[in-house]
Design a protein around this motif. Structure first.
Motif, PDB file in Angstrom:
ATOM      1  N   ASN A 159       0.657  -1.216  -0.009  1.00  0.00           N
ATOM      2  CA  ASN A 159       0.119   0.099   0.080  1.00  0.00           C
ATOM      3  C   ASN A 159       0.974   1.324  -0.121  1.00  0.00           C
ATOM      4  O   ASN A 159       1.951   1.194   0.540  1.00  0.00           O
ATOM      5  CB  ASN A 159      -0.958   0.058   1.373  1.00  0.00           C
ATOM      6  CG  ASN A 159      -0.423   0.749   2.344  1.00  0.00           C
ATOM      7  OD1 ASN A 159      -0.537   2.029   2.454  1.00  0.00           O
ATOM      8  ND2 ASN A 159       0.299  -0.043   3.263  1.00  0.00           N
ATOM      9  N   PHE A 173      -0.952   4.462   0.907  1.00  0.00           N
ATOM     10  CA  PHE A 173      -2.149   5.264   1.125  1.00  0.00           C
ATOM     11  C   PHE A 173      -1.749   6.355   1.974  1.00  0.00           C
ATOM     12  O   PHE A 173      -2.214   7.611   1.479  1.00  0.00           O
ATOM     13  CB  PHE A 173      -3.038   4.383   1.915  1.00  0.00           C
ATOM     14  CG  PHE A 173      -3.639   3.024   1.513  1.00  0.00           C
ATOM     15  CD1 PHE A 173      -3.359   3.052   0.101  1.00  0.00           C
ATOM     16  CD2 PHE A 173      -4.280   2.254   2.228  1.00  0.00           C
ATOM     17  CE1 PHE A 173      -3.826   1.693  -0.422  1.00  0.00           C
ATOM     18  CE2 PHE A 173      -4.953   1.194   1.414  1.00  0.00           C
ATOM     19  CZ  PHE A 173      -4.449   0.684   0.110  1.00  0.00           C
ATOM     20  N   VAL A 197      -3.207   5.409  -3.097  1.00  0.00           N
ATOM     21  CA  VAL A 197      -4.583   6.297  -2.801  1.00  0.00           C
ATOM     22  C   VAL A 197      -3.950   7.632  -3.595  1.00  0.00           C
ATOM     23  O   VAL A 197      -2.915   8.167  -3.157  1.00  0.00           O
ATOM     24  CB  VAL A 197      -4.875   6.399  -1.521  1.00  0.00           C
ATOM     25  CG1 VAL A 197      -5.904   7.662  -1.261  1.00  0.00           C
ATOM     26  CG2 VAL A 197      -5.405   5.171  -1.151  1.00  0.00           C
ATOM     27  N   THR A 201     -10.956  10.494  -5.004  1.00  0.00           N
ATOM     28  CA  THR A 201     -10.327   9.614  -4.622  1.00  0.00           C
ATOM     29  C   THR A 201     -10.315   8.352  -5.111  1.00  0.00           C
ATOM     30  O   THR A 201     -11.446   7.659  -5.477  1.00  0.00           O
ATOM     31  CB  THR A 201     -10.441   9.364  -2.944  1.00  0.00           C
ATOM     32  OG1 THR A 201     -10.573  10.538  -2.272  1.00  0.00           O
ATOM     33  CG2 THR A 201      -9.656   8.421  -2.535  1.00  0.00           C
ATOM     34  N   VAL A 241      -7.774   4.574  -6.406  1.00  0.00           N
ATOM     35  CA  VAL A 241      -6.651   3.809  -6.248  1.00  0.00           C
ATOM     36  C   VAL A 241      -6.063   3.517  -7.442  1.00  0.00           C
ATOM     37  O   VAL A 241      -6.529   2.844  -8.148  1.00  0.00           O
ATOM     38  CB  VAL A 241      -6.991   2.605  -5.260  1.00  0.00           C
ATOM     39  CG1 VAL A 241      -5.835   1.614  -5.102  1.00  0.00           C
ATOM     40  CG2 VAL A 241      -7.503   2.928  -3.973  1.00  0.00           C
ATOM     41  N   HIS A 261     -12.328   4.368  -5.894  1.00  0.00           N
ATOM     42  CA  HIS A 261     -12.382   4.187  -4.505  1.00  0.00           C
ATOM     43  C   HIS A 261     -13.371   5.018  -3.737  1.00  0.00           C
ATOM     44  O   HIS A 261     -13.950   4.499  -2.712  1.00  0.00           O
ATOM     45  CB  HIS A 261     -11.151   4.102  -3.874  1.00  0.00           C
ATOM     46  CG  HIS A 261     -11.186   3.377  -2.536  1.00  0.00           C
ATOM     47  ND1 HIS A 261     -11.694   2.043  -2.342  1.00  0.00           N
ATOM     48  CD2 HIS A 261     -10.501   3.903  -1.236  1.00  0.00           C
ATOM     49  CE1 HIS A 261     -11.368   1.536  -0.883  1.00  0.00           C
ATOM     50  NE2 HIS A 261     -10.802   2.725  -0.554  1.00  0.00           N
TER      51      HIS A 261
END
Length: 411
Positions: free
Chosen positions: A138, A140, A183, A191, A193, A237
């Protein structure tokens, strides 16, 4: 478009270097395999923590066990286990090594994100990879923004896809992942991904995680410099939170599972040390420390709290199952609140057990050769992810004023 034609050489090499992942077929099998994985990774957990040694071989064993694919929907070849089973799997693994238990957190989060909002192509493509044992990391969170929800990383349209630029921190597992979901904000400030393959030009992952706890999650810095991302690899997302879905509760129950595992581990080591090493206090005529009535009282208290945490974790999973079957404002809010309750107790029990260990075991337990402080360090570090004071607020506002909690990954 086939898997072979779109994977980078580095991704293909990573997949080829590991045995093909086992595919778990049931909840019962998932629990049994989790115990096998836990027994394997527990052997050098204290040493890895002390040396900050990344669990490369252990993570391969974990992902190829099939446990990273247990939430893939049945129609795509997975077991789609209950959320109580998911939380228990994480707790079992985290009791053995909470750093390893935390690493698949965002991988599992993205499996749910794909289930909710992926295109049919994305589901077939990415779920197939997951069942092969491919790992998502990830990228994020960012540092230096007003809140954890603020994102400066941008996805800009270009011919055939997008260009991705930004800088992330807390990138748990990214260093050891095959894909790094990122993200970002798109051109409409939504938003999204972006799934970035390891080996992509412009992707740099830095092993600079220096926290005193959860030392081997490789949760360092990810730098994204004009990375080309095909349109097929972008997930909208924001949709998971624009409507009622169990996205947030699933993120949170995995967190609670990690903390539950830490609490169990701290209690386990307390029992072992008190039983084998602790002396009775001088104001008693007892022969053994494990006979001390005041020690027994505190041991009983911690055990009860651990069992209560286990029960709330299982209950929270059942609420999420209901929200997945019938997602609406009421079921999703109820799931969020149930998970918040589990998160409060798992946090407080892990911290208490990690601290009480030394009080009950005595001074000898603080020696570096035992590395027992890792339990409290891990609990304190991991539970900072989302403050329980806001969980108390959400629960109180829900039961007293009938106000549903907000929809985001932290509730």
């Amino acid at each position: 478009m086939t898997t072979a034609s779109v994977l980078h050489k580095e991704t293909e090499a990573a997949i080829a270097s590991r045995p093909l992942a086992h595919i778990i077929k049931s909840d019962e099998e998932a629990i049994a395999v989790a115990h096998q994985v836990a027994a394997h990774i527990a052997k050098e957990a204290a040493v890895r923590d002390a040396e900050r040694r990344l669990p490369r071989a252990e993570l391969d064993y974990f992902s190829q066990s099939g446990l990273w694919g247990i939430t893939v929907p049945k129609e795509y070849g997975g077991a789609f286990v209950s959320n109580s089973t998911l939380a228990e799997v994480i707790a079992i693994v985290a009791e053995a090594d909470p750093s390893i238990g935390q690493i698949p957190q965002n991988h599992l989060y993205m499996v749910e994100g794909l289930r909710l909002d992926g295109t049919e192509w994305q589901k077939k493509f990415f779920f197939d990879l997951v069942l092969q044992g491919v790992r998502f990391g990830n990228a994020f969170s960012e540092i230096g923004t007003r809140t954890v929800n603020d994102v400066k990383t941008r996805l800009t349209p270009t011919e055939g896809g997008y260009l991705l630029s930004g800088k992330k921190f807390y990138s748990s597992g990214a260093l050891l992942a095959d894909w790094v979901p990122v993200v970002a904000k798109d051109e409409n400030d939504n938003t999204v991904v972006a799934f970035v393959q390891k080996g992509s030009k412009g992707l740099t992952i830095i092993d600079d995680w220096s926290s005193f706890g959860q030392r081997t999650t490789a949760s360092g810095t990810t730098v994204l410099e004009n990375i080309f991302v095909p349109s097929e690899y972008v997930l909208p997302h924001h949709l998971a939170f624009d409507r009622p879905t169990p996205m947030g509760p699933i993120a949170q129950i995995i967190q609670a599972g990690v903390d539950t595992g830490i609490a169990r581990a701290a209690l386990r080591d307390t029992l072992h040390f008190v039983r084998n090493h602790t002396r009775p206090w001088i104001d008693t005529d007892l022969e053994h420390g494990y006979e001390d009535p005041l020690t027994l009282k505190d041991i009983g208290d911690i055990q009860i709290r651990v069992h209560a945490t286990d029960a709330l974790l299982k209950r929270a999973g059942e609420f999420i199952d209901a929200a997945q079957k019938n997602p609406n404002e009421d079921t999703v809010a109820a799931a969020s609140i149930a998970v918040a309750e589990a998160k409060v107790l798992s946090t407080e029990t892990a911290l208490l057990a990690g601290s009480k260990l030394f009080e009950l075991a005595g001074t000898r337990s603080t020696l570096g050769e035992y590395n027992l402080d890792r339990h409290w360090r891990n609990a304190r570090t991991h539970t900072l992810h989302d403050p329980v004071r806001w969980k108390y607020y959400a629960v109180g506002n829900y039961v007293l004023n009938k106000v549903n909690p907000p929809r985001h990954p932290w509730i």
